[in-house]
Scaffold this motif. Sequence first.
Motif: not given
Length: 208
Positions: A138-165
């Motif tokens: 199955s396939v789903t379309n996902v809309h991602m918010k516009a983010m600043s570089d700082e927001q992206i870095r803060r999300y990465i710092a949570t560790g959540e993206p580490r093992d996620k497609a």
Amino acid sequence: MITNEELLIVPMAAHQLILASSSPRRQELIQSFGLPYIIRVSDADETVEQKITPSEFVEVLSLRKAATVREMLEASDKHGIIIGSDTVVVYNDEVLGKPVDEEDAFRMLKAMQGQTHQVFSGVACVDAETGKQVVSHSVTNVHMKAMSDEQIRRYIATGEPRDKAGSYAIQGIGATIISGIEGDYFTVVGLPLSLLSDMLLEFNIQVL
């Protein structure tokens, strides 16, 4: 949540489902069916050399994972339906897998911010005894918010993206960077339950 230790005390023959995945989120989802299950982690090779579409890619890997687990089972343990699943994120025709490091995660999230991407999840069901196979996706379309570089870095710092497609998890704090979806939510999580329940009917297993 049922632990692996609790599952192992039940005879193999009593299990209807065998989940070929070490993913905690897929384990939680399969538990929601209320059917007896066990976990058998697949060590299948996840490389695909030939050029194929994302839908073919997730179906090939889902089936490979399930088939690998079937080969691992002893003859006396081949009871039930083995379930393999694979998920990829696709943006601008590029398949985005798990990030190799934080900079790779930043690259993915930076590219997708403010845009729409697709998530493909494949599912394969294999009868452990007979080898009967049913494969779909199955396939789903996902809309991602516009983010600043700082927001992206803060999300990465949570560790959540580490093992996620695609470097995010919609079921975690990553939900805050998603503005909406078109399609099945559980496809994005990694195991499309509605599709899987339909596929299990091919093996006379009813969720409801």
